[in-house]
Design an enzyme around this catalytic site. Structure first.
Site, mmCIF file in Angstrom:
data_model
loop_
_atom_site.group_PDB
_atom_site.id
_atom_site.type_symbol
_atom_site.label_atom_id
_atom_site.label_comp_id
_atom_site.label_asym_id
_atom_site.label_seq_id
_atom_site.Cartn_x
_atom_site.Cartn_y
_atom_site.Cartn_z
ATOM 1 N N ILE A 112 1.244 5.571 -2.660
ATOM 2 C CA ILE A 112 0.957 6.743 -1.831
ATOM 3 C C ILE A 112 2.195 7.597 -1.566
ATOM 4 C CG2 ILE A 112 0.251 7.461 0.502
ATOM 5 C CD1 ILE A 112 -1.690 5.134 0.529
ATOM 6 N N ASP A 113 3.252 6.965 -1.100
ATOM 7 C CA ASP A 113 4.398 7.707 -0.566
ATOM 8 C C ASP A 113 5.053 8.682 -1.543
ATOM 9 O OD1 ASP A 113 3.861 6.280 1.688
ATOM 10 O OD2 ASP A 113 5.497 4.855 1.437
ATOM 11 N N HIS A 126 0.828 -1.215 0.000
ATOM 12 C CA HIS A 126 0.000 0.000 0.000
ATOM 13 C C HIS A 126 0.858 1.259 0.000
ATOM 14 C CE1 HIS A 126 0.951 0.177 4.313
ATOM 15 N NE2 HIS A 126 0.594 1.437 4.231
ATOM 16 N N CYS A 127 2.159 1.148 0.288
ATOM 17 C CA CYS A 127 3.013 2.334 0.403
ATOM 18 C C CYS A 127 3.333 2.960 -0.950
ATOM 19 C CB CYS A 127 4.335 1.981 1.089
ATOM 20 S SG CYS A 127 4.177 1.463 2.795
ATOM 21 N N ILE A 128 3.660 2.116 -1.934
ATOM 22 C CA ILE A 128 4.208 2.622 -3.185
ATOM 23 C C ILE A 128 3.235 3.534 -3.937
ATOM 24 C CG2 ILE A 128 5.383 1.980 -5.329
ATOM 25 C CD1 ILE A 128 6.828 1.170 -2.723
#
Length: 310
Positions: free
Chosen positions: A277-278, A273-275
């Site tokens: 968004i970050d 889920h990070c990629i």
């Protein structure tokens, strides 16, 4: 060396320090396990009382951590709680909370800010506070620190502050927190000393950098690098399909080159889920400095369209 610094270093050194972890999700719980296995008493904080009750009953809710591991943590003194008034108990407090985006694709630091306020209400001399949540450079110094110092204590002498980005890869059995080098950026020399000493007890290597901003930027670089390269290979997947070329065979051939190439693979997702968004945290920060991040924006467009193509 100040008395507060000397005291906390001694407790970390002989592992009598209590480690508090805010957020017992896929980042916080493996971290709690690592510190518990290293002999530290661990006190985990979470607003989800069902999760707290499950952990205290010796049961896990994360696939890569079996019930037996949680039961072992409990036997070592691990405890989960939803009572944030107990934040005065830990010697070190590690913040592992979500950092999502708003609908306008701007950073949502609600959980970081609320955690900082909860800590400030119980902050005592000698405590170390480390932010691990992925965020844009300057969050630790510009957002979290002013909240903590409202308690009347001074960072660097009364208490200590650092940023150390999580590098968790959920579901990967060979890359757990205990096997991944940890980047640590202290607000000052004393804060860096304490944070590095703490993490050296549970990771194979601590990579000390000069400031929290460098550590924050490091994490954003890691995730942006992945997002941009996945977008590239996703775009090539579409093109090579139309050309009648097997992109997987192309990647397998390319990765035989021993330098200058790292294999990325196409797909509807980005590996967590990070990629997705970050990188937009960095885009937002860039706009505040009057710049645009074209690679990040284009990568977002390509990767957002890929599920429809698949």
């Amino acid at each position: 060396m100040s008395a507060h610094l000397q005291s906390v270093l001694a407790r970390v050194g002989d592992r009598t320090a209590t480690v508090g972890i805010i957020g017992l999700g896929y980042v916080g719980l493996p971290l709690a396990r690592a510190f518990s296995n290293a002999g530290f008493r661990v006190l985990g904080f979470d607003i989800d009382t069902a999760k707290v009750d499950k952990l205290n009953a010796g049961r896990s809710f994360i696939k890569q951590i079996p019930d037996e591991a949680v039961a072992g943590m409990r036997a070592n003194g691990f405890e989960a709680t939803a009572r944030f008034d107990r934040l005065s108990e830990p010697d070190a407090i590690l913040i592992c909370v979500p950092t999502p985006l708003t609908e306008a694709r701007e950073p949502d630091l609600t959980y970081v800010v609320s955690s900082a306020h909860a800590i400030a209400g119980r902050l005592r001399p000698g405590q170390l506070v480390v932010l691990e949540s992925t965020t844009y450079p300057s969050t630790t110094r510009g957002v979290m620190l002013p909240i903590l110092e409202r308690a009347g204590l001074v960072a660097g002498s009364d208490f200590f502050v650092a940023f150390s980005p999580e590098r968790e890869d959920p579901g990967n059995p060979t890359h757990s927190v205990s096997h991944i080098p940890k980047v640590v950026g202290g607000l000052d020399d004393a804060s860096g000393d304490v944070a590095c000493a703490l993490y050296e007890a549970v990771v194979p290597k601590v990579v000390r950098v000069s400031t929290p901003e460098v550590a924050e930027a490091c994490k954003i670089l890691e995730n942006t690098y992945r997002a941009v390269n996945i977008a590239l290979v996703n775009e090539l997947k579409v093109l090579y399909d139309r050309m009648g070329i097997d992109v997987w065979e192309v990647i397998d051939a390319a990765k035989t080159k021993p330098f200058g190439f790292q294999a990325f693979h196409p797909g509807p997702g980005l590996g967590g889920h990070c990629i997705p968004i970050d990188p937009f945290y960095l885009s937002w920060a860039a706009r505040k400095h009057g710049l645009s991040t074209r690679f990040i924006e284009l990568a977002g467009e390509v990767n957002t369209a890929m599920p429809g193509y698949v």
